[in-house]
Motif scaffolding. Structure first.
Motif, short mmCIF file in Angstrom:
data_model
loop_
_atom_site.label_atom_id
_atom_site.label_comp_id
_atom_site.label_asym_id
_atom_site.label_seq_id
_atom_site.Cartn_x
_atom_site.Cartn_y
_atom_site.Cartn_z
N GLN A 1 -6.38 10.28 18.55
CA GLN A 1 -7.25 10.20 18.86
C GLN A 1 -8.80 9.29 18.10
O GLN A 1 -8.95 8.30 19.10
CB GLN A 1 -8.07 11.91 18.82
N TYR A 2 -8.06 9.38 17.56
CA TYR A 2 -8.92 7.83 16.23
C TYR A 2 -7.95 6.56 16.65
O TYR A 2 -8.52 5.38 17.59
CB TYR A 2 -8.62 7.69 14.77
N LEU A 3 -6.64 6.51 16.90
CA LEU A 3 -6.66 4.94 17.58
C LEU A 3 -6.36 5.07 19.72
O LEU A 3 -6.77 3.38 19.32
CB LEU A 3 -4.52 5.56 18.05
N PHE B 1 -7.16 -4.80 7.04
CA PHE B 1 -7.48 -3.74 8.14
C PHE B 1 -5.69 -3.01 8.39
O PHE B 1 -6.54 -1.59 8.92
CB PHE B 1 -6.94 -4.94 9.48
N TYR B 2 -5.10 -3.07 8.24
CA TYR B 2 -4.48 -2.35 8.43
C TYR B 2 -4.20 -0.56 7.40
O TYR B 2 -4.49 0.37 8.25
CB TYR B 2 -2.51 -3.07 8.33
N SER B 3 -4.79 -1.09 6.02
CA SER B 3 -5.12 -0.20 5.53
C SER B 3 -6.08 1.09 5.55
O SER B 3 -6.22 2.21 5.66
CB SER B 3 -5.12 -0.67 4.07
N GLY B 4 -7.33 0.43 6.55
CA GLY B 4 -8.42 1.32 6.88
C GLY B 4 -7.89 1.68 7.73
O GLY B 4 -7.80 2.71 8.34
N ILE B 5 -6.86 1.86 8.94
CA ILE B 5 -6.20 2.31 9.42
C ILE B 5 -5.43 3.98 9.15
O ILE B 5 -5.76 4.81 9.12
CB ILE B 5 -5.01 1.46 10.81
N VAL B 6 -4.12 2.84 8.45
CA VAL B 6 -3.97 4.05 7.62
C VAL B 6 -4.86 4.75 6.37
O VAL B 6 -5.03 6.31 6.41
CB VAL B 6 -2.54 3.58 6.19
N LYS B 7 -5.93 5.02 6.18
CA LYS B 7 -6.73 5.59 5.63
C LYS B 7 -6.86 6.69 6.40
O LYS B 7 -8.23 7.55 6.59
CB LYS B 7 -8.05 5.03 4.88
N GLU B 8 -7.67 6.46 7.59
CA GLU B 8 -7.98 7.34 8.74
C GLU B 8 -7.30 8.43 8.86
O GLU B 8 -7.40 9.54 8.74
CB GLU B 8 -8.08 6.86 9.96
N TYR C 1 0.77 -0.95 -0.04
CA TYR C 1 -0.41 0.33 0.22
C TYR C 1 0.78 1.11 -0.01
O TYR C 1 2.07 0.79 1.16
CB TYR C 1 -1.04 0.37 1.57
N ASP C 2 0.34 2.05 -0.71
CA ASP C 2 1.87 3.06 -0.74
C ASP C 2 0.29 4.85 -1.40
O ASP C 2 -0.17 5.48 -1.58
CB ASP C 2 2.88 3.39 -2.48
N GLY C 3 0.81 5.59 0.26
CA GLY C 3 0.46 6.52 0.40
C GLY C 3 1.06 7.26 1.35
O GLY C 3 2.85 7.18 1.57
N LYS C 4 0.66 8.19 2.26
CA LYS C 4 1.09 8.78 3.57
C LYS C 4 1.91 8.00 4.68
O LYS C 4 2.71 8.50 5.03
CB LYS C 4 0.22 9.64 3.89
N ILE C 5 1.32 7.21 4.35
CA ILE C 5 1.93 5.72 5.32
C ILE C 5 2.05 4.62 4.90
O ILE C 5 0.89 4.20 3.89
CB ILE C 5 0.82 5.77 6.51
N GLN C 6 3.07 3.62 4.16
CA GLN C 6 3.14 2.82 3.24
C GLN C 6 3.48 1.59 4.56
O GLN C 6 3.70 1.47 5.67
CB GLN C 6 4.27 3.20 2.69
N ILE C 7 2.24 0.24 3.49
CA ILE C 7 3.16 -0.60 4.00
C ILE C 7 3.61 -1.74 2.91
O ILE C 7 2.95 -1.63 2.20
CB ILE C 7 1.02 -1.01 4.22
N GLU D 1 -5.01 9.02 6.23
CA GLU D 1 -4.44 10.43 5.47
C GLU D 1 -6.14 11.37 5.53
O GLU D 1 -6.31 12.47 4.75
CB GLU D 1 -4.31 9.41 4.21
N LYS D 2 -6.72 10.55 6.08
CA LYS D 2 -8.21 11.47 5.72
C LYS D 2 -7.54 13.09 6.86
O LYS D 2 -8.95 13.80 6.45
CB LYS D 2 -9.44 10.92 6.53
N ASN D 3 -7.71 12.46 7.83
CA ASN D 3 -7.04 12.98 8.99
C ASN D 3 -6.14 14.65 8.88
O ASN D 3 -6.34 15.13 10.35
CB ASN D 3 -7.63 12.92 10.57
N CYS D 4 -5.34 14.18 8.74
CA CYS D 4 -3.44 14.81 8.56
C CYS D 4 -3.07 15.15 7.53
O CYS D 4 -2.97 14.10 6.76
CB CYS D 4 -2.90 13.40 9.55
N SER D 5 -2.31 16.65 7.76
CA SER D 5 -1.92 16.60 6.69
C SER D 5 -0.39 16.64 6.00
O SER D 5 0.33 16.50 5.17
CB SER D 5 -1.63 18.06 6.52
N ASN D 6 0.62 15.79 7.83
CA ASN D 6 1.64 15.19 7.40
C ASN D 6 2.23 14.09 7.27
O ASN D 6 1.21 13.35 6.83
CB ASN D 6 2.27 16.05 8.68
#
Length: 273
Positions: free
Chosen positions: A202-204, A259-266, A126-132, A268-273
């Protein structure tokens, strides 16, 4: 017969299969070296550690890569420490798959981020702001040609701005006496790669409480059993019952990745850094 743990990197397995489609042919490879330069070659094979628990887990999962400069040339080797990444291309020059060397860190019993004593080559899932990154581990008897049993799926997460990765569940450090702390460390790993994003934290915190909920745990176990059942039925329906463990590994990898990509998407949805 002594059982040995063998790292089974899914992308390398497909690379090996790809290279054996035609006799005496090898896929085109591009190696990114430690100094940043590129080296084009034909991929032949790789060497991996072979050992028993617990010393096995202190080793890098690939020791060296074997390659040729031409189909009829002699096979040469390059040490894994000299390679940062490898990409495989088909005969048309199209990208097929690849692996990247990860410098690993872990969360110790005190909740501190510490260096691990090894590196791991893994495919990017998975390639995003957080990579898996991730792959499967199998337990085999004898050598790679023997029957192997799926053990678990390993995942690594990395903030795209970082130069290290963390295992959400560090199987190297889990035993019967500290298994209960795995979920806490997983949440801690995501907090680190989340770069102190308040909304994500907060989500975590919400997720951490959810993981402790009995109904959620029950649902998780039921889903796990269903993946096993569906994998067996898939192997049976395709006439590949002997391939059940590989099918199970693929399906479990996909299940945990979701499961993990669902966490990452949260994040990406809420954070800019």
């Amino acid at each position: 017969m002594t059982k040995k743990l063998l790292i089974a990197i899914s992308v390398i397995t497909s690379i090996t299969t790809f290279s054996q489609k035609k006799e005496n042919t090898y896929p085109k490879a591009e190696f990114t070296l430690e100094n940043g330069s590129k080296m084009s070659a034909l991929f032949v094979a790789y060497t991996y550690p072979n050992g028993s628990y617990p010393s096995f887990f202190d080793k890098d999962d690939i020791y060296s890569f074997e390659y040729k400069t031409a189909p009829e040339a002699k096979t040469e080797k390059i040490g894994a420490k000299e390679v940062k990444a490898m990409k495989i291309y088909d005969e048309n020059g199209d990208f097929v798959n690849g692996i990247e060397r990860l410098d690993l860190k872990a969360i110790n019993s005190n909740g501190e981020l510490v260096d691990k004593r090894k590196r791991s080559f893994q495919p990017l899932l998975y390639d995003g702001k957080i990579q898996i990154f991730g792959s499967n581990m199998f337990m085999c008897q004898g050598n790679l040609k023997a029957a192997c049993t799926y053990v678990y799926s390993m995942f690594y997460i990395r903030n795209s701005k970082d130069d290290f990765a963390i295992m959400p569940v560090d199987y190297d450090r889990i035993n019967l006496f500290n298994f209960g702390s795995a979920e806490e460390k997983m949440i801690g790993a995501f907090r680190i790669v989340g770069k102190n994003c308040e909304n994500f934290n907060q989500y975590l915190s919400f997720l951490e409480k959810k993981l402790e909920d009995k109904e959620f745990r029950k649902k998780f176990k039921e889903e796990y059993k269903k993946v096993r059942t569906d994998s067996f039925e898939e192997a049976k329906s395709t006439g590949k019952k002997g391939n059940f463990q590989n099918i199970l590994g693929e399906n479990m990898l996909r299940y945990y990745l979701n499961f993990y990509s669902g966490i990452v998407k949260e994040y990406e949805k809420n954070c800019s850094n």
